[in-house]
Design a protein around this motif. Structure first.
Motif, PDB file in Angstrom:
ATOM      1  N   PHE A 296     -59.271 -39.088   6.338  1.00  0.00           N
ATOM      2  CA  PHE A 296     -58.400 -38.608   8.409  1.00  0.00           C
ATOM      3  C   PHE A 296     -59.614 -40.176   8.910  1.00  0.00           C
ATOM      4  CE2 PHE A 296     -62.205 -36.303   7.528  1.00  0.00           C
ATOM      5  CZ  PHE A 296     -62.719 -36.383   9.348  1.00  0.00           C
ATOM      6  N   LYS A 297     -59.870 -40.564   7.993  1.00  0.00           N
ATOM      7  CA  LYS A 297     -61.676 -41.219   9.089  1.00  0.00           C
ATOM      8  C   LYS A 297     -60.672 -42.678   9.204  1.00  0.00           C
ATOM      9  CE  LYS A 297     -65.521 -39.158   8.182  1.00  0.00           C
ATOM     10  NZ  LYS A 297     -65.869 -38.084   8.447  1.00  0.00           N
ATOM     11  N   ASP A 298     -59.611 -43.172   9.033  1.00  0.00           N
ATOM     12  CA  ASP A 298     -58.796 -44.027   8.856  1.00  0.00           C
ATOM     13  C   ASP A 298     -58.364 -43.912  10.549  1.00  0.00           C
ATOM     14  OD1 ASP A 298     -59.601 -44.938   6.272  1.00  0.00           O
ATOM     15  OD2 ASP A 298     -57.257 -44.701   5.429  1.00  0.00           O
ATOM     16  N   ARG A 299     -57.835 -43.361  10.779  1.00  0.00           N
ATOM     17  CA  ARG A 299     -57.233 -43.114  12.420  1.00  0.00           C
ATOM     18  C   ARG A 299     -58.786 -43.553  12.682  1.00  0.00           C
ATOM     19  NH1 ARG A 299     -52.924 -40.051  12.878  1.00  0.00           N
ATOM     20  NH2 ARG A 299     -51.838 -38.768  10.584  1.00  0.00           N
ATOM     21  N   GLY A 300     -59.485 -43.257  12.962  1.00  0.00           N
ATOM     22  CA  GLY A 300     -60.547 -43.279  14.047  1.00  0.00           C
ATOM     23  C   GLY A 300     -61.115 -44.654  13.566  1.00  0.00           C
ATOM     24  N   MET A 301     -61.752 -45.615  12.417  1.00  0.00           N
ATOM     25  CA  MET A 301     -61.854 -46.678  12.276  1.00  0.00           C
ATOM     26  C   MET A 301     -61.031 -47.740  12.615  1.00  0.00           C
ATOM     27  SD  MET A 301     -64.917 -47.124  10.792  1.00  0.00           S
ATOM     28  CE  MET A 301     -64.677 -45.707   9.988  1.00  0.00           C
ATOM     29  N   THR A 302     -59.505 -47.878  12.785  1.00  0.00           N
ATOM     30  CA  THR A 302     -59.283 -49.221  13.317  1.00  0.00           C
ATOM     31  C   THR A 302     -59.037 -48.624  14.690  1.00  0.00           C
ATOM     32  OG1 THR A 302     -56.738 -49.796  13.060  1.00  0.00           O
ATOM     33  CG2 THR A 302     -57.300 -47.150  13.684  1.00  0.00           C
ATOM     34  N   VAL A 303     -59.124 -48.069  14.876  1.00  0.00           N
ATOM     35  CA  VAL A 303     -60.464 -48.204  17.360  1.00  0.00           C
ATOM     36  C   VAL A 303     -61.753 -49.196  16.503  1.00  0.00           C
ATOM     37  CG1 VAL A 303     -60.079 -47.093  18.984  1.00  0.00           C
ATOM     38  CG2 VAL A 303     -58.031 -46.162  17.226  1.00  0.00           C
ATOM     39  N   ALA A 304     -62.034 -47.864  15.895  1.00  0.00           N
ATOM     40  CA  ALA A 304     -63.732 -48.630  15.979  1.00  0.00           C
ATOM     41  C   ALA A 304     -63.779 -49.798  15.648  1.00  0.00           C
ATOM     42  CB  ALA A 304     -64.345 -47.560  15.465  1.00  0.00           C
ATOM     43  N   VAL A 305     -62.915 -50.588  15.017  1.00  0.00           N
ATOM     44  CA  VAL A 305     -62.948 -51.993  14.394  1.00  0.00           C
ATOM     45  C   VAL A 305     -62.372 -52.699  15.206  1.00  0.00           C
ATOM     46  CG1 VAL A 305     -63.155 -53.491  12.277  1.00  0.00           C
ATOM     47  CG2 VAL A 305     -63.744 -51.028  11.934  1.00  0.00           C
ATOM     48  N   SER A 306     -60.961 -52.805  15.973  1.00  0.00           N
ATOM     49  CA  SER A 306     -60.374 -53.695  16.300  1.00  0.00           C
ATOM     50  C   SER A 306     -61.840 -53.466  17.809  1.00  0.00           C
ATOM     51  CB  SER A 306     -59.553 -52.742  17.012  1.00  0.00           C
ATOM     52  OG  SER A 306     -58.576 -52.168  15.135  1.00  0.00           O
ATOM     53  N   LYS A 307     -62.197 -51.991  18.068  1.00  0.00           N
ATOM     54  CA  LYS A 307     -62.709 -52.491  19.693  1.00  0.00           C
ATOM     55  C   LYS A 307     -63.984 -53.408  19.436  1.00  0.00           C
ATOM     56  CE  LYS A 307     -62.569 -51.049  22.918  1.00  0.00           C
ATOM     57  NZ  LYS A 307     -61.478 -51.972  24.368  1.00  0.00           N
ATOM     58  N   ALA A 308     -64.312 -53.358  18.291  1.00  0.00           N
ATOM     59  CA  ALA A 308     -65.989 -54.221  17.800  1.00  0.00           C
ATOM     60  C   ALA A 308     -66.044 -55.836  17.149  1.00  0.00           C
ATOM     61  CB  ALA A 308     -66.748 -53.661  15.809  1.00  0.00           C
ATOM     62  N   LEU A 309     -65.063 -55.838  16.640  1.00  0.00           N
ATOM     63  CA  LEU A 309     -64.026 -57.018  16.774  1.00  0.00           C
ATOM     64  C   LEU A 309     -63.696 -57.485  17.906  1.00  0.00           C
ATOM     65  CD1 LEU A 309     -63.281 -59.229  14.277  1.00  0.00           C
ATOM     66  CD2 LEU A 309     -61.212 -58.543  14.443  1.00  0.00           C
ATOM     67  N   GLU A 310     -62.879 -56.891  19.407  1.00  0.00           N
ATOM     68  CA  GLU A 310     -63.017 -57.722  20.090  1.00  0.00           C
ATOM     69  C   GLU A 310     -64.090 -57.807  21.123  1.00  0.00           C
ATOM     70  OE1 GLU A 310     -60.292 -55.893  24.412  1.00  0.00           O
ATOM     71  OE2 GLU A 310     -61.042 -54.629  23.362  1.00  0.00           O
ATOM     72  N   ARG A 311     -65.213 -57.404  21.227  1.00  0.00           N
ATOM     73  CA  ARG A 311     -66.343 -57.598  21.848  1.00  0.00           C
ATOM     74  C   ARG A 311     -67.248 -58.268  21.196  1.00  0.00           C
ATOM     75  NH1 ARG A 311     -71.100 -55.536  20.146  1.00  0.00           N
ATOM     76  NH2 ARG A 311     -71.472 -54.224  18.487  1.00  0.00           N
TER      77      ARG A 311
ATOM     78  N   ARG B  52     -64.256 -43.869  17.505  1.00  0.00           N
ATOM     79  CA  ARG B  52     -63.636 -43.048  16.415  1.00  0.00           C
ATOM     80  C   ARG B  52     -62.701 -41.854  16.535  1.00  0.00           C
ATOM     81  NH1 ARG B  52     -66.668 -42.379  11.871  1.00  0.00           N
ATOM     82  NH2 ARG B  52     -65.437 -40.422  11.713  1.00  0.00           N
ATOM     83  N   ILE B  53     -63.160 -40.921  18.038  1.00  0.00           N
ATOM     84  CA  ILE B  53     -62.792 -39.941  18.273  1.00  0.00           C
ATOM     85  C   ILE B  53     -61.455 -39.886  18.421  1.00  0.00           C
ATOM     86  CG2 ILE B  53     -63.396 -37.848  19.958  1.00  0.00           C
ATOM     87  CD1 ILE B  53     -64.795 -37.949  17.508  1.00  0.00           C
ATOM     88  N   GLU B  54     -61.157 -41.161  19.320  1.00  0.00           N
ATOM     89  CA  GLU B  54     -59.984 -41.566  20.519  1.00  0.00           C
ATOM     90  C   GLU B  54     -58.832 -41.744  18.921  1.00  0.00           C
ATOM     91  OE1 GLU B  54     -59.061 -42.402  23.523  1.00  0.00           O
ATOM     92  OE2 GLU B  54     -60.567 -40.844  23.727  1.00  0.00           O
ATOM     93  N   GLY B  55     -59.050 -42.270  18.249  1.00  0.00           N
ATOM     94  CA  GLY B  55     -58.470 -43.127  16.853  1.00  0.00           C
ATOM     95  C   GLY B  55     -57.792 -41.592  16.074  1.00  0.00           C
ATOM     96  N   GLN B  56     -58.555 -40.506  16.372  1.00  0.00           N
ATOM     97  CA  GLN B  56     -58.687 -39.060  15.150  1.00  0.00           C
ATOM     98  C   GLN B  56     -57.397 -38.693  15.760  1.00  0.00           C
ATOM     99  OE1 GLN B  56     -63.136 -40.072  12.732  1.00  0.00           O
ATOM    100  NE2 GLN B  56     -61.943 -37.762  13.645  1.00  0.00           N
ATOM    101  N   LYS B  57     -58.017 -38.186  17.275  1.00  0.00           N
ATOM    102  CA  LYS B  57     -56.889 -37.530  18.842  1.00  0.00           C
ATOM    103  C   LYS B  57     -55.394 -37.425  17.481  1.00  0.00           C
ATOM    104  CE  LYS B  57     -56.429 -40.309  22.435  1.00  0.00           C
ATOM    105  NZ  LYS B  57     -57.233 -40.579  23.387  1.00  0.00           N
ATOM    106  N   THR B  58     -55.033 -39.007  17.492  1.00  0.00           N
ATOM    107  CA  THR B  58     -53.819 -39.786  17.398  1.00  0.00           C
ATOM    108  C   THR B  58     -53.329 -38.422  16.308  1.00  0.00           C
ATOM    109  OG1 THR B  58     -54.362 -41.164  15.352  1.00  0.00           O
ATOM    110  CG2 THR B  58     -54.190 -41.873  17.780  1.00  0.00           C
TER     111      THR B  58
END
Length: 364
Positions: free
Chosen positions: A66-81, A166-172
């Motif tokens: 399940f970690k992939d759900r949160g990681m897609t958001v966390a890494v996307s936002k890391a790249l954005e900043r 991470r939590i934001e992605g996992q809520k999906t």
């Protein structure tokens, strides 16, 4: 001609209105999410009262958890900043997901692991995805304490569940359950280690409820391993001990929000033993054909222990007639094949002839 509409259809693109992303956010995805919600006749019969039990099989995410759900958001936002590195402490699954999504996004990745405490499948994943792996002479909590000290470095993004993305992605995952069932379940059972997942699911259910996507909310039910149960005990466990390495955590990062989720949902947190976890893991595989890692089986073990047909089961009062129950199983069994193998596998040897094989089958 390339059809871009088929590219990166992961949880960010599917649930964009509910996530902290913009059109400028570079989406780093491996098409995570959309994991199956599998009806379990075996567990439904065991629970009784007309209940229907479903297994949310998160082991079919790209890196097997399940970690992939949160990681897609966390890494996307890391790249954005503009971050250049991602770092995490891990009992295994977070390291695999962080390394994979960092590789996908062109970022460097470092993972801190407790020495000798990581399942080989997860360690191999992080290595092959290109992460720099540091084995600490300490436990997960020691590793996370070190990782937290990188928070002031603008080049580094911490991608443990202390990262709110991470939590934001996992809520999906909660969104998907409602999308399939048409409403929230009566009970949602999850393993609890660092406690981010139960926190995330409750957030997802509440947001979908506010948006009118469901008209009920579930009781959130968490299960910790007996030797690693700080939320149940109410204090930090200095030396957590369980065969279920993914939930071998003595000081969960999401401790307070997890207790809030349990309290607000009128749910509960309890324990299961290692023996109960392994029994549930084996039974889920042999009865339903679903192979999960030991930590994942904590939710199944909890269901079998506290919700099966018996007037003495102290949690059955939460069951209503015709309840719909979801058990999240968080990681694939091939993440940690050695633990169930330790119970012993019996191979039947045979001559390479039809008659020899036929004789053996008739004896069974």
């Amino acid at each position: 001609m390339k059809n871009s509409s088929l590219h990166d259809r992961g949880v960010i693109n599917r649930y964009r209105p509910y996530l902290p992303v913009t059109e400028e956010t570079p989406v780093v995805s491996l098409n995570e999410g959309s994991t199956p919600l599998i009806h379990s006749p075996w567990l439904s019969e065991i629970v009784g009262r007309g209940s229907e039990v479903y297994i949310k099989y998160e082991g079919l995410n790209p890196t097997g958890s399940f970690k992939d759900r949160g990681m897609t958001v966390a890494v996307s936002k890391a790249l954005e900043r503009g971050a250049r590195f991602v770092i995490c402490a891990s009992t295994g699954n977070t390291s695999a997901a962080a390394a994979a999504y960092a590789a996908r996004g062109g970022l460097s990745c470092a993972v801190l692991l407790p020495h000798g405490k990581i399942a080989s499948g997860k360690l191999l994943q992080a290595f092959l995805y290109g992460a720099k792996i540091i084995s600490l002479r300490g436990n997960f909590d020691d590793a996370l304490n070190i990782v937290r000290q990188f928070s002031e470095n603008p080049d580094v993004e911490i991608v443990n569940s202390i990262n709110p993305f991470r939590i934001e992605g996992q809520k999906t995952a909660a969104f998907e359950v409602v999308d399939v069932l048409g409403n929230a379940p009566s009970l949602h059972l999850l393993p609890v280690g660092n406690a981010g997942n139960i926190t995330a699911h409750w957030r997802g259910y509440r947001e979908y409820h506010s948006a009118g996507k469901c008209d009920t909310l579930p009781h959130m039910i968490g299960f910790q391993a007996f030797g690693s149960a700080p939320l149940v005990l109410g204090h930090i466990v200095e030396e957590p001990d369980t065969i279920a390495s993914a939930i071998r955590i003595g000081n969960p990062a999401s401790w307070k929000p997890a207790l809030t989720a349990i309290s607000e949902s009128h749910g509960l947190i309890d324990t299961v033993t290692d023996a109960e976890i392994i029994t549930a893991q084996v039974q889920l595989a042999s009865k339903e054909g679903i192979f999960v890692e030991p930590a994942s089986a904590a939710s199944i073990a909890g269901l079998l222990k506290y919700f099966c047909k018996s007037p003495h089961n102290r949690h059955r009062s939460l069951l209503v007639e015709g309840a719909r129950i979801v058990c999240t199983v968080t990681g694939h069994g091939l993440k940690d094949p050695h633990t169930p193998a330790a119970i012993g596998m019996h191979l039947i040897e045979s001559e390479a002839t039809l008659s020899s094989v036929s004789n053996i089958l008739e004896m069974k």
